[in-house]
Scaffold this motif. Sequence first.
Motif, mmCIF file in Angstrom:
data_model
loop_
_atom_site.group_PDB
_atom_site.id
_atom_site.type_symbol
_atom_site.label_atom_id
_atom_site.label_comp_id
_atom_site.label_asym_id
_atom_site.label_seq_id
_atom_site.Cartn_x
_atom_site.Cartn_y
_atom_site.Cartn_z
ATOM 1 N N GLN A 136 0.833 -1.208 0.000
ATOM 2 C CA GLN A 136 0.000 0.000 0.000
ATOM 3 C C GLN A 136 0.864 1.252 0.000
ATOM 4 O O GLN A 136 0.590 2.212 -0.726
ATOM 5 N N LEU A 137 1.910 1.248 0.814
ATOM 6 C CA LEU A 137 2.820 2.395 0.843
ATOM 7 C C LEU A 137 3.500 2.591 -0.508
ATOM 8 O O LEU A 137 3.700 3.724 -0.954
ATOM 9 N N LYS A 138 3.843 1.493 -1.146
ATOM 10 C CA LYS A 138 4.452 1.588 -2.477
ATOM 11 C C LYS A 138 3.460 2.150 -3.489
ATOM 12 O O LYS A 138 3.825 2.995 -4.325
ATOM 13 N N SER A 139 2.209 1.713 -3.420
ATOM 14 C CA SER A 139 1.208 2.209 -4.366
ATOM 15 C C SER A 139 0.926 3.694 -4.159
ATOM 16 O O SER A 139 0.585 4.411 -5.097
ATOM 17 N N LEU A 140 1.093 4.155 -2.914
ATOM 18 C CA LEU A 140 0.908 5.576 -2.604
ATOM 19 C C LEU A 140 2.166 6.390 -2.852
ATOM 20 O O LEU A 140 2.173 7.608 -2.650
ATOM 21 N N LYS A 141 3.228 5.673 -3.266
ATOM 22 C CA LYS A 141 4.518 6.317 -3.578
ATOM 23 C C LYS A 141 5.131 7.028 -2.364
ATOM 24 O O LYS A 141 5.722 8.109 -2.492
ATOM 25 N N VAL A 142 5.005 6.400 -1.202
ATOM 26 C CA VAL A 142 5.595 6.974 0.017
ATOM 27 C C VAL A 142 6.484 5.964 0.752
ATOM 28 O O VAL A 142 7.028 6.270 1.810
ATOM 29 N N TRP A 143 6.620 4.785 0.211
ATOM 30 C CA TRP A 143 7.373 3.720 0.891
ATOM 31 C C TRP A 143 8.811 4.138 1.169
ATOM 32 O O TRP A 143 9.376 3.814 2.222
ATOM 33 N N ASP A 144 9.398 4.884 0.237
ATOM 34 C CA ASP A 144 10.807 5.256 0.408
ATOM 35 C C ASP A 144 11.018 6.337 1.472
ATOM 36 O O ASP A 144 12.153 6.723 1.752
ATOM 37 N N LEU A 145 9.946 6.814 2.089
ATOM 38 C CA LEU A 145 10.080 7.766 3.187
ATOM 39 C C LEU A 145 10.526 7.087 4.482
ATOM 40 O O LEU A 145 10.974 7.760 5.412
ATOM 41 N N PHE A 146 10.409 5.762 4.538
ATOM 42 C CA PHE A 146 10.569 5.059 5.803
ATOM 43 C C PHE A 146 11.784 4.136 5.803
ATOM 44 O O PHE A 146 12.043 3.422 4.838
ATOM 45 N N ASP A 147 12.511 4.177 6.919
ATOM 46 C CA ASP A 147 13.656 3.299 7.101
ATOM 47 C C ASP A 147 13.231 1.899 7.512
ATOM 48 O O ASP A 147 13.985 0.938 7.330
ATOM 49 N N LEU A 148 12.038 1.781 8.077
ATOM 50 C CA LEU A 148 11.549 0.488 8.549
ATOM 51 C C LEU A 148 10.029 0.501 8.555
ATOM 52 O O LEU A 148 9.412 1.479 8.976
ATOM 53 N N VAL A 149 9.437 -0.581 8.062
ATOM 54 C CA VAL A 149 7.987 -0.758 8.126
ATOM 55 C C VAL A 149 7.711 -2.128 8.719
ATOM 56 O O VAL A 149 8.114 -3.152 8.162
ATOM 57 N N ILE A 150 7.043 -2.135 9.882
ATOM 58 C CA ILE A 150 6.690 -3.393 10.528
ATOM 59 C C ILE A 150 5.180 -3.575 10.461
ATOM 60 O O ILE A 150 4.413 -2.795 11.011
ATOM 61 N N ASP A 151 4.773 -4.613 9.746
ATOM 62 C CA ASP A 151 3.377 -5.011 9.590
ATOM 63 C C ASP A 151 3.174 -6.224 10.496
ATOM 64 O O ASP A 151 3.858 -7.233 10.362
ATOM 65 N N SER A 152 2.242 -6.132 11.439
ATOM 66 C CA SER A 152 2.071 -7.182 12.438
ATOM 67 C C SER A 152 1.833 -8.558 11.819
ATOM 68 O O SER A 152 2.312 -9.570 12.336
ATOM 69 N N ARG A 153 1.106 -8.600 10.718
ATOM 70 C CA ARG A 153 0.849 -9.897 10.065
ATOM 71 C C ARG A 153 2.145 -10.524 9.564
ATOM 72 O O ARG A 153 2.315 -11.750 9.622
ATOM 73 N N GLU A 154 3.057 -9.691 9.124
ATOM 74 C CA GLU A 154 4.319 -10.197 8.580
ATOM 75 C C GLU A 154 5.258 -10.704 9.674
ATOM 76 O O GLU A 154 6.018 -11.645 9.455
ATOM 77 N N VAL A 155 5.225 -10.078 10.852
ATOM 78 C CA VAL A 155 6.177 -10.456 11.907
ATOM 79 C C VAL A 155 5.569 -11.378 12.960
ATOM 80 O O VAL A 155 6.281 -11.898 13.823
ATOM 81 N N GLY A 156 4.254 -11.595 12.909
ATOM 82 C CA GLY A 156 3.619 -12.554 13.801
ATOM 83 C C GLY A 156 3.382 -12.075 15.224
ATOM 84 O O GLY A 156 3.138 -12.874 16.125
ATOM 85 N N VAL A 157 3.435 -10.788 15.441
ATOM 86 C CA VAL A 157 3.137 -10.215 16.762
ATOM 87 C C VAL A 157 2.527 -8.835 16.541
ATOM 88 O O VAL A 157 2.861 -8.151 15.585
ATOM 89 N N GLU A 158 1.578 -8.456 17.388
ATOM 90 C CA GLU A 158 0.908 -7.173 17.177
ATOM 91 C C GLU A 158 0.779 -6.397 18.481
ATOM 92 O O GLU A 158 0.890 -6.934 19.583
ATOM 93 N N LYS A 159 0.599 -5.091 18.330
ATOM 94 C CA LYS A 159 0.358 -4.231 19.483
ATOM 95 C C LYS A 159 -0.942 -4.655 20.174
ATOM 96 O O LYS A 159 -1.872 -5.078 19.478
ATOM 97 N N PRO A 160 -1.024 -4.623 21.482
ATOM 98 C CA PRO A 160 -0.121 -3.969 22.432
ATOM 99 C C PRO A 160 1.034 -4.831 22.952
ATOM 100 O O PRO A 160 1.659 -4.447 23.949
ATOM 101 N N ASP A 161 1.302 -5.954 22.332
ATOM 102 C CA ASP A 161 2.439 -6.769 22.764
ATOM 103 C C ASP A 161 3.725 -5.946 22.621
ATOM 104 O O ASP A 161 4.055 -5.492 21.519
#
Length: 228
Positions: A136-161
């Motif tokens: 989604q960030l890539k489609s919005l052309k803003v992905w390169d603004l970020f040094d790190l993107v953590i998506d809970s589904r991708e890493v297997g843990v979510e907030k508030p953990d």
Amino acid sequence: MKKRIKAIFFDAGNTLIFINFKIIKKILEDFNVKTSLSDLKESEMKWRTSLERDIEKLKHLKDQDILPFYFSQILNYLKLNDDTVKSIVDEIISKHRKKMLWSIFPSSVYKVIKDLRRKGYKIGIISNSDGRLVNQLKSLKVWDLFDLVIDSREVGVEKPDPEIFRLALKKLKVDPAETVYVGDIYSIDIKPAQKLGIKAILFDPGDNQSELHCPRIRRIKEIFDYLE
């Protein structure tokens, strides 16, 4: 000695990226429900303000039930009957599965992130998302603004953990005291970050949550007030 801030993490949905309410308005019109964009945004704001009252219910919902609950609460402020709400929510979820409804990245937010990067801060996202955030960030052309993107589904843990925050700190090689986190839900975003020693700031655009024990900003650009 107070440590200098090196990294700033943001939540994604309703902090940096916002719902395209035009799509929801069109769905409502298909069900012969007339409303305005401002009414929809106000309903969402009222729901977010009251969210802490329902936070335990939200935390115990299964993944597939969170978004239906979220949108049904928004629609309840429009005073629709229950059957209409369920049908509309089903259609909203169907649309979201095909294409993410969180698709508005305001130019004002873009400018703030660019300015933060120019000042030398590392910028990251920590989001409870469904595995589509990077695309989604890539489609919005803003992905390169970020040094790190953590998506809970991708890493297997979510907030508030707190583990998802620890993961972000480890990946950007920063200490909690060198870090700021900005999110819009106190129990899910702010409390766990605070417990780790991260300077947590609540994004409260309606200025409705003064009773909460944390710094608050109404606009993302106000973050600069906490970095001096």
